[in-house]
Write a protein that holds these residues in place. Structure first.
Motif, PDB file in Angstrom:
ATOM      1  N   UNK A 164       0.821  -1.670   0.154  1.00 36.61           N
ATOM      2  CA  UNK A 164      -0.151   0.246  -0.382  1.00 36.61           C
ATOM      3  C   UNK A 164       0.660   1.131  -0.016  1.00 36.61           C
ATOM      4  N   UNK A 165       0.894   1.754  -0.847  1.00 38.11           N
ATOM      5  CA  UNK A 165       1.050   3.246  -1.477  1.00 38.11           C
ATOM      6  C   UNK A 165       0.943   4.316   0.014  1.00 38.11           C
ATOM      7  N   UNK A 166       0.459   3.855   0.778  1.00 38.33           N
ATOM      8  CA  UNK A 166      -0.672   4.977   2.137  1.00 38.33           C
ATOM      9  C   UNK A 166       0.009   4.786   3.362  1.00 38.33           C
ATOM     10  N   UNK A 167      -0.057   3.422   2.988  1.00 35.41           N
ATOM     11  CA  UNK A 167       0.722   3.010   4.981  1.00 35.41           C
ATOM     12  C   UNK A 167       1.589   2.031   4.966  1.00 35.41           C
ATOM     13  N   UNK A 168       2.216   1.251   3.825  1.00 33.52           N
ATOM     14  CA  UNK A 168       3.064   0.135   3.426  1.00 33.52           C
ATOM     15  C   UNK A 168       2.534  -0.922   4.125  1.00 33.52           C
ATOM     16  N   UNK A 169       1.725  -1.049   4.123  1.00 35.74           N
ATOM     17  CA  UNK A 169       0.850  -2.507   4.607  1.00 35.74           C
ATOM     18  C   UNK A 169       1.351  -3.471   3.212  1.00 35.74           C
ATOM     19  N   UNK A 170       1.777  -4.507   3.381  1.00 34.01           N
ATOM     20  CA  UNK A 170       1.420  -5.806   2.427  1.00 34.01           C
ATOM     21  C   UNK A 170       0.124  -6.579   2.206  1.00 34.01           C
ATOM     22  N   UNK A 171      -0.898  -6.186   3.597  1.00 36.01           N
ATOM     23  CA  UNK A 171      -2.101  -6.934   3.465  1.00 36.01           C
ATOM     24  C   UNK A 171      -3.269  -5.964   2.602  1.00 36.01           C
ATOM     25  N   UNK A 172      -3.707  -7.070   1.816  1.00 37.95           N
ATOM     26  CA  UNK A 172      -4.412  -5.951   0.671  1.00 37.95           C
ATOM     27  C   UNK A 172      -5.991  -6.393   0.567  1.00 37.95           C
ATOM     28  N   UNK A 173      -7.748  -5.738   1.139  1.00 37.93           N
ATOM     29  CA  UNK A 173      -8.452  -6.376   0.832  1.00 37.93           C
ATOM     30  C   UNK A 173      -9.030  -6.619  -0.281  1.00 37.93           C
ATOM     31  N   UNK A 174      -8.373  -6.460  -1.497  1.00 43.59           N
ATOM     32  CA  UNK A 174      -8.690  -6.640  -3.033  1.00 43.59           C
ATOM     33  C   UNK A 174      -7.482  -5.911  -4.209  1.00 43.59           C
ATOM     34  N   UNK A 175      -7.407  -6.341  -4.647  1.00 46.78           N
ATOM     35  CA  UNK A 175      -6.214  -6.288  -6.297  1.00 46.78           C
ATOM     36  C   UNK A 175      -6.790  -7.469  -7.301  1.00 46.78           C
ATOM     37  N   UNK A 176      -6.750  -6.313  -7.811  1.00 43.35           N
ATOM     38  CA  UNK A 176      -7.147  -7.246  -9.502  1.00 43.35           C
ATOM     39  C   UNK A 176      -8.036  -6.424 -10.105  1.00 43.35           C
ATOM     40  N   UNK A 177      -9.054  -5.423  -9.433  1.00 45.45           N
ATOM     41  CA  UNK A 177     -10.626  -5.367  -9.675  1.00 45.45           C
ATOM     42  C   UNK A 177     -10.575  -4.728 -11.224  1.00 45.45           C
ATOM     43  N   UNK A 178     -11.312  -3.367 -10.937  1.00 45.72           N
ATOM     44  CA  UNK A 178     -11.480  -2.504 -11.970  1.00 45.72           C
ATOM     45  C   UNK A 178     -10.864  -2.006 -12.601  1.00 45.72           C
ATOM     46  N   UNK A 179      -9.934  -2.727 -14.043  1.00 47.79           N
ATOM     47  CA  UNK A 179      -9.067  -1.977 -14.579  1.00 47.79           C
ATOM     48  C   UNK A 179      -9.284  -0.245 -15.154  1.00 47.79           C
ATOM     49  N   UNK A 180      -8.357  -0.016 -14.801  1.00 53.13           N
ATOM     50  CA  UNK A 180      -7.852   2.008 -13.892  1.00 53.13           C
ATOM     51  C   UNK A 180      -7.319   2.305 -15.194  1.00 53.13           C
TER      52      UNK A 180
END
Length: 136
Positions: A86-102
């Motif tokens: 996470x670029x905000x808090x540097x956590x490696x725990x993601x709630x989701x990824x590979x969501x909507x292409x943007x």
């Protein structure tokens, strides 16, 4: 290389951010991330000369991508890791990824100049140290 970006969300702070992801057809290609989560680099196992030196030295259970991230030259003066950050808090725990292409973004190739300039015995020691770091 221009890479598609997808929405991701941090499980720790809830911040949504864009993360580059390769297609499912990008066999042997990987994206590495800086420890701050702000920048990225890509490499190909098939085309990278450093991988050919590292892979035969890996013990079972150690991921090539983890060791290659550890041996890669820094990007924006930061070490690389093989997992999303996470670029905000540097956590490696993601709630989701590979969501909507943007959109898309340019992802430069990872370099291994410092590693490749070492002698063979120094390369072997560097791989052993990288294996210790990623196994810890």
């Amino acid at each position: 290389m221009e890479v598609a970006t997808f929405k991701a969300a941090c499980a720790a702070c809830g911040q949504e951010f864009l993360r580059p992801e390769l297609s499912d057809f990008a066999y042997g290609d990987f994206i590495l991330c800086t420890k701050s989560g702000s920048d990225f680099a890509h490499f190909s196992v098939i085309e990278n000369p450093a991988c050919k030196l590292v892979e035969p030295q890996l013990p079972k259970g150690v991921k090539l991508t983890d060791v290659m991230a550890s041996l890669a030259d820094p990007v924006s003066e930061e070490p690389l890791v093989s997992y999303p950050v996470c670029p905000t808090c540097q956590s490696s725990k993601l709630a989701f990824w590979r969501g909507e292409q943007s959109g898309k973004r340019e992802v430069l190739p990872a370099t291994f100049t410092q590693f490749l300039e070492l002698s063979i015995s120094e390369q072997q020691l560097a791989v052993q140290e990288a294996v210790r770091r990623v196994a810890a």
